[in-house]
Design a protein around this motif. Sequence first.
Motif, PDB file in Angstrom:
ATOM      1  N   ARG A   1      87.900  86.369  52.992  1.00  0.00           N
ATOM      2  CA  ARG A   1      86.524  86.800  53.320  1.00  0.00           C
ATOM      3  C   ARG A   1      85.524  86.038  52.463  1.00  0.00           C
ATOM      4  NH1 ARG A   1      87.360  92.962  52.815  1.00  0.00           N
ATOM      5  NH2 ARG A   1      85.748  92.666  51.263  1.00  0.00           N
ATOM      6  N   ARG A   2      85.796  85.929  51.185  1.00  0.00           N
ATOM      7  CA  ARG A   2      84.881  85.211  50.285  1.00  0.00           C
ATOM      8  C   ARG A   2      84.738  83.749  50.696  1.00  0.00           C
ATOM      9  NH1 ARG A   2      87.461  87.777  45.083  1.00  0.00           N
ATOM     10  NH2 ARG A   2      86.302  89.721  45.014  1.00  0.00           N
ATOM     11  N   THR A   3      85.842  83.131  51.093  1.00  0.00           N
ATOM     12  CA  THR A   3      85.789  81.736  51.523  1.00  0.00           C
ATOM     13  C   THR A   3      84.919  81.600  52.766  1.00  0.00           C
ATOM     14  OG1 THR A   3      87.930  81.207  50.547  1.00  0.00           O
ATOM     15  CG2 THR A   3      87.167  79.778  52.336  1.00  0.00           C
ATOM     16  N   ALA A   4      85.111  82.467  53.741  1.00  0.00           N
ATOM     17  CA  ALA A   4      84.294  82.417  54.957  1.00  0.00           C
ATOM     18  C   ALA A   4      82.813  82.586  54.620  1.00  0.00           C
ATOM     19  CB  ALA A   4      84.751  83.485  55.948  1.00  0.00           C
ATOM     20  N   GLU A   5      82.512  83.527  53.758  1.00  0.00           N
ATOM     21  CA  GLU A   5      81.116  83.791  53.392  1.00  0.00           C
ATOM     22  C   GLU A   5      80.521  82.650  52.566  1.00  0.00           C
ATOM     23  OE1 GLU A   5      81.597  87.655  51.633  1.00  0.00           O
ATOM     24  OE2 GLU A   5      81.818  88.616  53.606  1.00  0.00           O
ATOM     25  N   LYS A   6      81.290  82.076  51.624  1.00  0.00           N
ATOM     26  CA  LYS A   6      80.812  80.929  50.847  1.00  0.00           C
ATOM     27  C   LYS A   6      80.538  79.731  51.749  1.00  0.00           C
ATOM     28  CE  LYS A   6      83.108  81.859  46.458  1.00  0.00           C
ATOM     29  NZ  LYS A   6      84.199  81.434  45.575  1.00  0.00           N
ATOM     30  N   SER A   7      81.252  79.660  52.859  1.00  0.00           N
ATOM     31  CA  SER A   7      81.084  78.554  53.796  1.00  0.00           C
ATOM     32  C   SER A   7      79.875  78.739  54.703  1.00  0.00           C
ATOM     33  CB  SER A   7      82.353  78.405  54.651  1.00  0.00           C
ATOM     34  OG  SER A   7      83.468  78.163  53.828  1.00  0.00           O
ATOM     35  N   GLY A   8      79.196  79.872  54.560  1.00  0.00           N
ATOM     36  CA  GLY A   8      77.992  80.115  55.355  1.00  0.00           C
ATOM     37  C   GLY A   8      78.239  80.854  56.655  1.00  0.00           C
ATOM     38  N   LEU A   9      79.461  81.333  56.864  1.00  0.00           N
ATOM     39  CA  LEU A   9      79.747  82.100  58.065  1.00  0.00           C
ATOM     40  C   LEU A   9      79.309  83.547  57.880  1.00  0.00           C
ATOM     41  CD1 LEU A   9      81.445  79.512  58.419  1.00  0.00           C
ATOM     42  CD2 LEU A   9      83.142  80.890  59.573  1.00  0.00           C
ATOM     43  N   THR A  10      78.977  84.195  58.981  1.00  0.00           N
ATOM     44  CA  THR A  10      78.481  85.563  58.964  1.00  0.00           C
ATOM     45  C   THR A  10      79.415  86.455  59.774  1.00  0.00           C
ATOM     46  OG1 THR A  10      76.228  84.713  58.867  1.00  0.00           O
ATOM     47  CG2 THR A  10      76.480  87.005  59.515  1.00  0.00           C
ATOM     48  N   LEU A  11      79.655  87.647  59.277  1.00  0.00           N
ATOM     49  CA  LEU A  11      80.474  88.619  60.002  1.00  0.00           C
ATOM     50  C   LEU A  11      79.773  89.004  61.306  1.00  0.00           C
ATOM     51  CD1 LEU A  11      82.988  90.499  59.969  1.00  0.00           C
ATOM     52  CD2 LEU A  11      81.541  92.196  58.847  1.00  0.00           C
ATOM     53  N   VAL A  12      80.477  88.812  62.448  1.00  0.00           N
ATOM     54  CA  VAL A  12      79.882  89.127  63.751  1.00  0.00           C
ATOM     55  C   VAL A  12      80.709  90.125  64.554  1.00  0.00           C
ATOM     56  CG1 VAL A  12      78.630  86.935  63.945  1.00  0.00           C
ATOM     57  CG2 VAL A  12      80.964  87.117  64.879  1.00  0.00           C
ATOM     58  N   TRP A  13      81.931  90.447  64.080  1.00  0.00           N
ATOM     59  CA  TRP A  13      82.788  91.366  64.838  1.00  0.00           C
ATOM     60  C   TRP A  13      83.825  91.947  63.890  1.00  0.00           C
ATOM     61  CZ3 TRP A  13      87.835  92.343  66.062  1.00  0.00           C
ATOM     62  CH2 TRP A  13      88.089  93.079  67.217  1.00  0.00           C
TER      63      TRP A  13
ATOM     64  N   ALA B   1     104.278  84.667  49.750  1.00  0.00           N
ATOM     65  CA  ALA B   1     102.992  84.859  49.073  1.00  0.00           C
ATOM     66  C   ALA B   1     101.832  84.302  49.901  1.00  0.00           C
ATOM     67  CB  ALA B   1     103.013  84.204  47.691  1.00  0.00           C
ATOM     68  N   SER B   2     102.117  83.300  50.738  1.00  0.00           N
ATOM     69  CA  SER B   2     101.074  82.739  51.605  1.00  0.00           C
ATOM     70  C   SER B   2     100.711  83.688  52.744  1.00  0.00           C
ATOM     71  CB  SER B   2     101.530  81.402  52.203  1.00  0.00           C
ATOM     72  OG  SER B   2     101.593  80.417  51.217  1.00  0.00           O
ATOM     73  N   TRP B   3     101.559  84.653  52.989  1.00  0.00           N
ATOM     74  CA  TRP B   3     101.368  85.564  54.117  1.00  0.00           C
ATOM     75  C   TRP B   3     101.323  87.020  53.660  1.00  0.00           C
ATOM     76  CZ3 TRP B   3     100.087  83.456  58.646  1.00  0.00           C
ATOM     77  CH2 TRP B   3     100.390  82.110  58.843  1.00  0.00           C
ATOM     78  N   ALA B   4     100.893  87.250  52.443  1.00  0.00           N
ATOM     79  CA  ALA B   4     100.887  88.615  51.897  1.00  0.00           C
ATOM     80  C   ALA B   4     100.094  89.575  52.775  1.00  0.00           C
ATOM     81  CB  ALA B   4     100.327  88.612  50.480  1.00  0.00           C
ATOM     82  N   HIS B   5      99.040  89.102  53.409  1.00  0.00           N
ATOM     83  CA  HIS B   5      98.192  89.972  54.223  1.00  0.00           C
ATOM     84  C   HIS B   5      98.595  90.016  55.689  1.00  0.00           C
ATOM     85  CE1 HIS B   5      95.735  88.758  50.723  1.00  0.00           C
ATOM     86  NE2 HIS B   5      95.517  90.051  50.694  1.00  0.00           N
ATOM     87  N   PHE B   6      99.497  89.122  56.092  1.00  0.00           N
ATOM     88  CA  PHE B   6      99.922  89.063  57.499  1.00  0.00           C
ATOM     89  C   PHE B   6     101.359  88.545  57.558  1.00  0.00           C
ATOM     90  CE2 PHE B   6      99.710  86.994  61.813  1.00  0.00           C
ATOM     91  CZ  PHE B   6      99.553  88.162  62.535  1.00  0.00           C
TER      92      PHE B   6
ATOM     93  N   ILE C   1      91.606  93.173  54.594  1.00  0.00           N
ATOM     94  CA  ILE C   1      92.230  93.328  53.276  1.00  0.00           C
ATOM     95  C   ILE C   1      92.366  91.996  52.532  1.00  0.00           C
ATOM     96  CG2 ILE C   1      93.460  95.441  53.869  1.00  0.00           C
ATOM     97  CD1 ILE C   1      95.996  93.709  54.208  1.00  0.00           C
ATOM     98  N   ASN C   2      92.121  90.897  53.208  1.00  0.00           N
ATOM     99  CA  ASN C   2      92.238  89.582  52.589  1.00  0.00           C
ATOM    100  C   ASN C   2      90.882  89.195  51.983  1.00  0.00           C
ATOM    101  OD1 ASN C   2      92.741  86.963  51.823  1.00  0.00           O
ATOM    102  ND2 ASN C   2      93.860  86.446  53.689  1.00  0.00           N
ATOM    103  N   VAL C   3      90.618  89.732  50.821  1.00  0.00           N
ATOM    104  CA  VAL C   3      89.320  89.567  50.160  1.00  0.00           C
ATOM    105  C   VAL C   3      89.037  88.094  49.868  1.00  0.00           C
ATOM    106  CG1 VAL C   3      87.976  90.171  48.103  1.00  0.00           C
ATOM    107  CG2 VAL C   3      89.399  91.900  49.225  1.00  0.00           C
ATOM    108  N   ALA C   4      90.022  87.346  49.420  1.00  0.00           N
ATOM    109  CA  ALA C   4      89.807  85.931  49.105  1.00  0.00           C
ATOM    110  C   ALA C   4      89.398  85.148  50.351  1.00  0.00           C
ATOM    111  CB  ALA C   4      91.068  85.332  48.492  1.00  0.00           C
TER     112      ALA C   4
ATOM    113  N   ILE D   1      92.628  95.867  60.293  1.00  0.00           N
ATOM    114  CA  ILE D   1      91.292  95.607  60.832  1.00  0.00           C
ATOM    115  C   ILE D   1      91.041  94.102  60.786  1.00  0.00           C
ATOM    116  CG2 ILE D   1      88.796  95.982  60.528  1.00  0.00           C
ATOM    117  CD1 ILE D   1      90.355  98.484  61.397  1.00  0.00           C
ATOM    118  N   ARG D   2      90.672  93.550  61.917  1.00  0.00           N
ATOM    119  CA  ARG D   2      90.364  92.126  62.052  1.00  0.00           C
ATOM    120  C   ARG D   2      88.865  91.927  61.860  1.00  0.00           C
ATOM    121  NH1 ARG D   2      93.153  87.684  61.606  1.00  0.00           N
ATOM    122  NH2 ARG D   2      94.851  88.689  62.691  1.00  0.00           N
ATOM    123  N   LEU D   3      88.494  90.915  61.091  1.00  0.00           N
ATOM    124  CA  LEU D   3      87.096  90.518  60.915  1.00  0.00           C
ATOM    125  C   LEU D   3      86.916  89.141  61.537  1.00  0.00           C
ATOM    126  CD1 LEU D   3      86.574  91.454  57.146  1.00  0.00           C
ATOM    127  CD2 LEU D   3      86.158  92.882  59.167  1.00  0.00           C
ATOM    128  N   VAL D   4      85.788  88.942  62.196  1.00  0.00           N
ATOM    129  CA  VAL D   4      85.480  87.652  62.805  1.00  0.00           C
ATOM    130  C   VAL D   4      84.143  87.171  62.251  1.00  0.00           C
ATOM    131  CG1 VAL D   4      85.042  86.411  64.960  1.00  0.00           C
ATOM    132  CG2 VAL D   4      86.745  88.254  64.917  1.00  0.00           C
TER     133      VAL D   4
END
Length: 192
Positions: A140-152, A33-38, A135-138, A165-168
């Motif tokens: 993504r939300r954590t990264a965005e709540k932390s103030g990080l911005t999608l750059v790649w 369950a910890s690796w559902a997306h990978f 596909i790992n929406v949770a 698809i990898r998001l950075v």
Amino acid sequence: MTDWRHIRTERLWLDEPVQDDLGDLHRIHADPASWAHFPQGRHLDLARTQQSLDASEVDWAHGLGYWCVRDSAAGPVIGMAGCAVVAGQPWWNLYYRFESSVRGRGYAAEAAGAALEAAHDVVPDRPVLAYLLDINVASRRTAEKSGLTLVWSGPDAGNDDPDAIRLVYLDREPDAAIRAAMDERFTPGPTV
């Protein structure tokens, strides 16, 4: 510079991992369950988790690494989170992984906030980066709540899923050197 080996947030105890944490860390990293997306990232044996714990010693020798996360002072490890430099990259890697029973409580964002603060204290000129699957929406939300911005974003090199698809995400606008390092690290090479 602050000693970041043992800190407290509003609800979490964040501590440098020790050998006694191995069993809890393995339980979290071996759980499908910890690796559902990978799924290919899952630790299939204790030796793989031991390698991560050994690498953590090296990270902490340089001032910062991934913490074991607890939600009570004497409780079991419920996650691993923090910032470390991975494979000589020019950025801090922001990491968070929690056991499934505590997901949805905001612990990842709370730990990520502490990790960003620590990284900015230890080496403020080194950007903080989080990479994850779209596909790992949770996550993504954590990264965005932390103030990080999608750059790649782009195909995930080396993933068993050819459609992945990898998001950075980054905590600042990347300069030319960081952009080149991201392209080298995340852009798939030619197929043979």
